[in-house]
Design a protein around this motif. Structure first.
Motif, PDB file in Angstrom:
ATOM      1  N   THR A  16       1.463   3.249   8.520  1.00 25.88           N
ATOM      2  CA  THR A  16       1.071   2.811   7.273  1.00 25.88           C
ATOM      3  C   THR A  16       0.461   3.820   6.548  1.00 25.88           C
ATOM      4  N   SER A  17       0.752   3.785   5.244  1.00 31.15           N
ATOM      5  CA  SER A  17       0.161   5.089   4.308  1.00 31.15           C
ATOM      6  C   SER A  17      -0.886   4.782   3.493  1.00 31.15           C
ATOM      7  N   ASN A  18      -1.628   5.593   2.968  1.00 39.53           N
ATOM      8  CA  ASN A  18      -2.549   5.539   1.795  1.00 39.53           C
ATOM      9  C   ASN A  18      -3.731   4.867   2.200  1.00 39.53           C
ATOM     10  N   PHE A  19      -4.034   3.691   2.916  1.00 40.32           N
ATOM     11  CA  PHE A  19      -5.173   3.396   3.286  1.00 40.32           C
ATOM     12  C   PHE A  19      -6.003   2.865   2.097  1.00 40.32           C
ATOM     13  N   SER A  68      -0.189  -1.611   1.998  1.00 38.78           N
ATOM     14  CA  SER A  68       0.549  -0.707   3.024  1.00 38.78           C
ATOM     15  C   SER A  68       1.638   0.117   2.409  1.00 38.78           C
ATOM     16  N   GLY A  69       1.245   1.557   2.371  1.00 40.53           N
ATOM     17  CA  GLY A  69       2.306   2.193   1.862  1.00 40.53           C
ATOM     18  C   GLY A  69       2.611   2.024   0.332  1.00 40.53           C
ATOM     19  N   SER A  70       3.894   1.930  -0.232  1.00 37.53           N
ATOM     20  CA  SER A  70       3.928   1.448  -1.436  1.00 37.53           C
ATOM     21  C   SER A  70       4.368  -0.060  -1.500  1.00 37.53           C
ATOM     22  N   TYR A  91      -1.967  -0.661  -9.949  1.00 36.49           N
ATOM     23  CA  TYR A  91      -0.312  -0.889 -10.950  1.00 36.49           C
ATOM     24  C   TYR A  91       0.476  -1.685  -9.952  1.00 36.49           C
ATOM     25  N   ARG A  92       0.299  -1.306  -8.729  1.00 34.18           N
ATOM     26  CA  ARG A  92       1.380  -1.860  -7.703  1.00 34.18           C
ATOM     27  C   ARG A  92       0.772  -3.408  -7.293  1.00 34.18           C
ATOM     28  N   LYS A  93      -0.424  -3.843  -7.754  1.00 42.86           N
ATOM     29  CA  LYS A  93      -0.591  -5.048  -7.505  1.00 42.86           C
ATOM     30  C   LYS A  93      -0.023  -6.083  -8.295  1.00 42.86           C
ATOM     31  N   ALA A 142       8.163   1.941  -6.917  1.00 47.99           N
ATOM     32  CA  ALA A 142       6.721   1.679  -6.756  1.00 47.99           C
ATOM     33  C   ALA A 142       5.955   3.037  -7.165  1.00 47.99           C
ATOM     34  N   ARG A 143       6.812   4.143  -7.033  1.00 48.76           N
ATOM     35  CA  ARG A 143       6.236   5.481  -7.629  1.00 48.76           C
ATOM     36  C   ARG A 143       6.327   5.666  -9.244  1.00 48.76           C
ATOM     37  N   LYS A 144       7.582   5.058  -9.576  1.00 52.53           N
ATOM     38  CA  LYS A 144       7.820   5.400 -10.899  1.00 52.53           C
ATOM     39  C   LYS A 144       6.828   4.493 -11.911  1.00 52.53           C
ATOM     40  N   GLY A 154       9.915  12.860   0.372  1.00 46.95           N
ATOM     41  CA  GLY A 154       9.465  12.998  -0.685  1.00 46.95           C
ATOM     42  C   GLY A 154       7.989  12.778  -0.860  1.00 46.95           C
ATOM     43  N   HIS A 155       7.455  12.554   0.448  1.00 49.05           N
ATOM     44  CA  HIS A 155       5.919  12.751   0.448  1.00 49.05           C
ATOM     45  C   HIS A 155       5.659  12.721   2.093  1.00 49.05           C
ATOM     46  N   PRO A 156       4.351  13.242   2.348  1.00 48.81           N
ATOM     47  CA  PRO A 156       4.261  13.448   3.935  1.00 48.81           C
ATOM     48  C   PRO A 156       3.383  12.430   5.013  1.00 48.81           C
TER      49      PRO A 156
HETATM   50  N1  HSE Z   1       2.396   7.231  -0.121  1.00 48.92           N
HETATM   51  C1  HSE Z   1       3.564   6.730  -0.418  1.00 48.92           C
HETATM   52  C2  HSE Z   1       3.474   5.826  -1.804  1.00 48.92           C
HETATM   53  C3  HSE Z   1       4.095   6.056   0.844  1.00 48.92           C
HETATM   54  O1  HSE Z   1       2.285   5.130  -1.841  1.00 48.92           O
HETATM   55  O2  HSE Z   1       4.344   5.982  -2.554  1.00 48.92           O
HETATM   56  C4  HSE Z   1       5.338   5.298   0.548  1.00 48.92           C
HETATM   57  O3  HSE Z   1       5.656   4.579   1.732  1.00 48.92           O
END
Ligand code: HSE
Length: 304
Positions: A12-15, A256-258, A230-232, A183-185, A133-135
């Protein structure tokens, strides 16, 4: 045929605050069995998938694990092999739990094993991060724990700390998908300085809260101004799901993540109550979801 067996954790990324910077591994694993023998052409001749994605994932060279394996073998300029792969998938797909990172790493680690470990773990990390694309999913999937990830001029830099074993990750996984690309765009190219200051402060709170077990800081620490607002909008009811988790006793909550999965961090008493509260809130928005409760993993990938 020879066999390589690999187990890769979900991540799970970002927190919340640590966009592209924080990630942690989970005790939820995809298992891969790669059978191989020399051949006159490198190809995956059989791919057996069970569990998550068994009806949707391509069973040919377009599958991420086959693609990465063939790409790595080509890069390593090794001989040619035919493969049969079995994949037991427990990580939900395109839900923000690192399923693509797990498949890419499986392909790279298998290719590296075949070539007698020509690549160091650091090189695997660099290649996988470029592909992903991201670590922040790749690093914890490889090394476990909570990883703080970033780049210097060229390379990935990271530091790992242990996740305590008195915390539970409670995921509410809604039954729709969000592609990480989309979700990044939708995120802006620039952020306000005050928002960057807000988030970097929260990342500091997060790491120190985990290190010092000051879990009461987590709800502040997981707050964010640079991507979740934005993602919400892509996740119906997200704000209410967040509130229901906190009301039911979660220390902190985030996407969690994107996404679209929502993560709540809990003690070992309230995890089910929190999961059910989030699920109920989603169902009020006519969204079915499933609850996954797991411990954090501090070891990363393993050969089985
Ligand atoms: N850090 C990345 C993002 C994780 O939030 O776009 C994607 O799973």
């Amino acid at each position: 045929m020879k066999t390589i067996k690999i187990k890769i954790p979900a991540t799970t990324s970002n927190f919340g605050s640590g966009y592209d910077v924080l990630g942690a591994a989970l005790k939820l694993y995809n298992e891969f069995e790669v059978d191989y023998e020399p051949s006159n052409k490198s190809e995956c001749v059989n791919l057996e998938i069970s569990g998550e994605g068994e009806y949707e994932l391509p069973r040919n060279n377009k599958n991420i694990i086959c693609k990465t394996l063939l790409f790595a073998l080509n890069k390593l300029k090794t001989g040619k092999y035919r493969f049969e792969i079995k994949s037991i998938n427990r990580i939900p797909l395109t839900k923000g739990l690192g399923s693509s990172a797990s498949a890419r790493l499986a392909g790279l680690i298998a290719a590296n094993r075949i070539c007698n470990n020509k690549l160091s773990e650091k090189e695997i990390l660099e290649i996988a991060t470029k592909l992903e694309g991201h670590p922040d999913n790749i690093v914890p999937a490889l090394f476990g724990g909570l990883c703080i990830c970033n780049f210097d001029e060229k390379n990935v830099i990271y530091n790992k700390i242990k996740m305590p074993n008195d915390l539970k990750a409670v995921f509410c996984v809604p039954d729709f998908e969000i592609s990480t690309d989309n979700a990044r765009k939708i995120l802006p190219d620039k952020v306000f300085l005050k928002d960057a200051v807000f988030n970097s402060g929260r990342v500091g709170f997060f790491i120190s809260a985990i290190n010092q077990k000051k879990y009461e800081l987590l709800s502040i620490a997981m707050d964010d101004k640079i991507h979740q607002p934005y993602r919400k909008k892509l996740i119906p009811g997200a704000d209410k799901v967040f509130k229901s988790a906190i009301k039911s006793g979660a220390y902190g909550v985030c996407i969690s993540g994107s996404g679209p999965t929502i993560l709540a961090i809990s003690n070992k008493r309230f995890e089910l109550r929190i999961g059910k509260a989030m699920q109920k809130e989603f169902s009020e928005h006519r969204i079915n979801s499933k609850i996954i409760i797991c411990d954090f993993d501090n070891e990363g990938f393993k050969y089985a």
